[in-house]
Design a protein around this motif. Structure first.
Motif, PDB file in Angstrom:
ATOM      1  N   LYS A 275       0.807  -1.223   0.000  1.00  0.00           N
ATOM      2  CA  LYS A 275       0.000   0.000   0.000  1.00  0.00           C
ATOM      3  C   LYS A 275       0.838   1.269   0.000  1.00  0.00           C
ATOM      4  CE  LYS A 275      -3.731  -2.267   2.603  1.00  0.00           C
ATOM      5  NZ  LYS A 275      -4.701  -2.322   1.509  1.00  0.00           N
ATOM      6  N   ILE A 276       2.107   1.164   0.401  1.00  0.00           N
ATOM      7  CA  ILE A 276       2.923   2.364   0.599  1.00  0.00           C
ATOM      8  C   ILE A 276       3.092   3.146  -0.696  1.00  0.00           C
ATOM      9  CG2 ILE A 276       5.228   3.190   1.211  1.00  0.00           C
ATOM     10  CD1 ILE A 276       5.332   0.853   3.248  1.00  0.00           C
ATOM     11  N   SER A 277       3.529   2.483  -1.769  1.00  0.00           N
ATOM     12  CA  SER A 277       3.723   3.205  -3.026  1.00  0.00           C
ATOM     13  C   SER A 277       2.399   3.650  -3.621  1.00  0.00           C
ATOM     14  CB  SER A 277       4.492   2.341  -4.035  1.00  0.00           C
ATOM     15  OG  SER A 277       3.790   1.141  -4.317  1.00  0.00           O
ATOM     16  N   ALA A 278       1.335   2.880  -3.390  1.00  0.00           N
ATOM     17  CA  ALA A 278       0.019   3.275  -3.893  1.00  0.00           C
ATOM     18  C   ALA A 278      -0.418   4.580  -3.250  1.00  0.00           C
ATOM     19  CB  ALA A 278      -1.003   2.172  -3.622  1.00  0.00           C
ATOM     20  N   CYS A 279      -0.265   4.676  -1.933  1.00  0.00           N
ATOM     21  CA  CYS A 279      -0.687   5.889  -1.226  1.00  0.00           C
ATOM     22  C   CYS A 279       0.213   7.081  -1.546  1.00  0.00           C
ATOM     23  CB  CYS A 279      -0.698   5.633   0.278  1.00  0.00           C
ATOM     24  SG  CYS A 279      -1.987   4.486   0.823  1.00  0.00           S
ATOM     25  N   LEU A 280       1.522   6.838  -1.653  1.00  0.00           N
ATOM     26  CA  LEU A 280       2.447   7.945  -1.867  1.00  0.00           C
ATOM     27  C   LEU A 280       2.388   8.522  -3.271  1.00  0.00           C
ATOM     28  CD1 LEU A 280       5.556   6.894   0.257  1.00  0.00           C
ATOM     29  CD2 LEU A 280       3.950   8.766   0.669  1.00  0.00           C
ATOM     30  N   ASN A 281       1.599   7.923  -4.143  1.00  0.00           N
ATOM     31  CA  ASN A 281       1.324   8.549  -5.428  1.00  0.00           C
ATOM     32  C   ASN A 281       0.307   9.673  -5.291  1.00  0.00           C
ATOM     33  OD1 ASN A 281       2.368   7.529  -8.247  1.00  0.00           O
ATOM     34  ND2 ASN A 281       2.434   5.759  -6.863  1.00  0.00           N
TER      35      ASN A 281
END
Length: 421
Positions: A275-281
């Protein structure tokens, strides 16, 4: 373990990692960027100092066990925190809940707390050159016994909790201002329904309204960062949690807040690392609450497992360390509490070091060239590389116990301090 043996083992490990293009000296230096916020509530089983001999529960908060030595005062809590940090490499922060103020033996209602009740903590942190993070406390209170706080349809109760959140944000901003490092204030409410609700939308509209009111005052980013935390369900809120992941992710994106990702707050097959890269977009920063959900949100002491490794690897591979705020969130009263701190924090730190020892560029090259066998094989071979020798050398350089040596240190502390409480 003798220093010479540690150094020799490190030199061998250094050569092996150099063959993969990894400079272990630089990795050790890079570990300075891994700052973990220790959760104060591990010292006393989420008791706090709001009332004498506080025993909290409700809202999904449940600490199991009754191991001797629980901190019963601010002085004892600080003593235990100092001990834990003396056994940890690197630099830590401290994460406080609002119920941990210094109320001088008087009952102070939560909508009346002020900076003065936390000035002692600010001074304590300043002496140690560390930052503080903060949380409003919405659970275990008569005005939320019906399962609702910021989403309550009782307007008196709702206003009470809005005022509490406003004051906590002001306190957090002052912490950041005085300490010269932004305080991350996290908002988590246990609001939800045990059985099937009809008006899900109504509660969520109220929660949004309350958040908007409480966040109406803007503070400088260098003083305060606001985060909102979701949860799948809680004890007594099994059928519906008002602050779901979808709700808070939308709120964070729209209002430029941090989204807090607790790896115990999702379905067991979901991975926060994914989820980290998904949210940080879509958001500037995220807050992590790192725990070990043996059976959903059971908040066991963090261990070096695949879920924790994926979280660390995703952060390091994408150079997200400056956009991810790392905090712990477990509470185990079945074992020595300082031992839980040290074991759990070291496990998280090890995951980040392992991630930094990865030849990411080579792995990405394999991936983009469709060399999936090579990618898989290299990942497997990395598992048996002498990471432990690099970790031991890092601990030696930091002046903290190497390998399992901290066990005896904690045992002695238990004999000298904890057993006498």
């Amino acid at each position: 373990m003798a220093n010479e043996i540690i150094k020799k083992a490190y030199e061998v490990a250094k050569e092996q990692y150099a063959a993969l293009g990894i400079d272990t000296d630089k990795v050790i230096e890079k570990m300075k960027d891994v700052v973990i916020s220790l959760h104060c509530w591990q010292t006393d089983d989420v008791g706090g100092f709001e009332t004498p001999d506080a025993e909290l529960g409700g809202g999904g908060i449940q600490t199991t066990g009754n191991y001797p030595g629980k901190a019963g005062s601010i002085a004892e809590m600080r003593q235990d925190l100092d001990k834990a940090m003396s056994l940890l490499p690197g630099k830590q922060r401290l994460n406080l809940h609002a119920i941990y103020g210094d109320f001088a033996g008087e009952f102070v209602e939560r909508n009346e707390i002020e900076v003065k009740h936390f000035q002692g903590w600010i001074d304590w942190a300043k002496e140690r050159g560390m930052g503080l993070d903060f949380n409003a406390t919405f659970f275990s209170h008569p005005k939320s016994d019906d399962g609702f706080s910021l989403s309550s349809k009782n307007e008196e109760h709702r206003q009470f909790w809005v005022e509490h959140l406003k004051r906590c944000r002001a306190i957090g901003a002052e912490m950041g201002k005085q300490l010269g490092t932004p305080c991350v204030h996290n908002t988590w409410v246990h609001d939800g329904s045990k059985d099937t609700p009809i008006d899900r939308n109504g509660y969520r509209e109220i929660l949004k309204k309350s958040l908007d009111e409480a966040f109406s005052v803007e503070y400088p980013k260098e003083h305060l960062k606001d985060a909102v935390e979701s949860k799948l369900f809680g004890i007594g809120a099994e059928s519906m949690t008002v602050g779901s992941h979808d709700f808070y992710l939308g709120y964070a994106i729209k209002n430029n807040k941090l989204i807090c990702l607790d790896n115990g707050h999702f379905h067991p097959t979901e991975q926060v690392g994914d989820k980290i890269s998904a949210c940080l977009n879509f958001v500037d920063e995220v807050l992590l609450h790192v725990t070990r959900p043996v059976r959903w949100d059971s908040d066991h002491v963090v261990t070096l497992n695949e879920d924790i490794q994926l979280i660390a690897s995703e952060i390091v591979r994408n150079e997200f360390l400056n956009r991810v705020n790392i905090g712990l969130d477990f509470f185990d009263a079945s074992i020595n509490r300082i031992g839980a701190y040290v074991t759990g924090t070291r496990a998280a730190q090890k995951a980040f070091m392992i991630a930094m020892l990865e030849p990411t560029a080579t792995l990405v090259e394999y991936e983009e060239e469709g060399k999936n066998f090579e990618r898989l094989a290299l990942l497997e071979e990395l598992k048996t590389k002498p990471f432990g020798a690099v970790w031991d050398y890092y601990c030696m350089q930091e002046g903290v116990p190497v390998s399992e040596a901290y066990i005896a240190d904690i045992q002695q502390y238990e004999k000298d301090v904890l057993s006498k409480r």
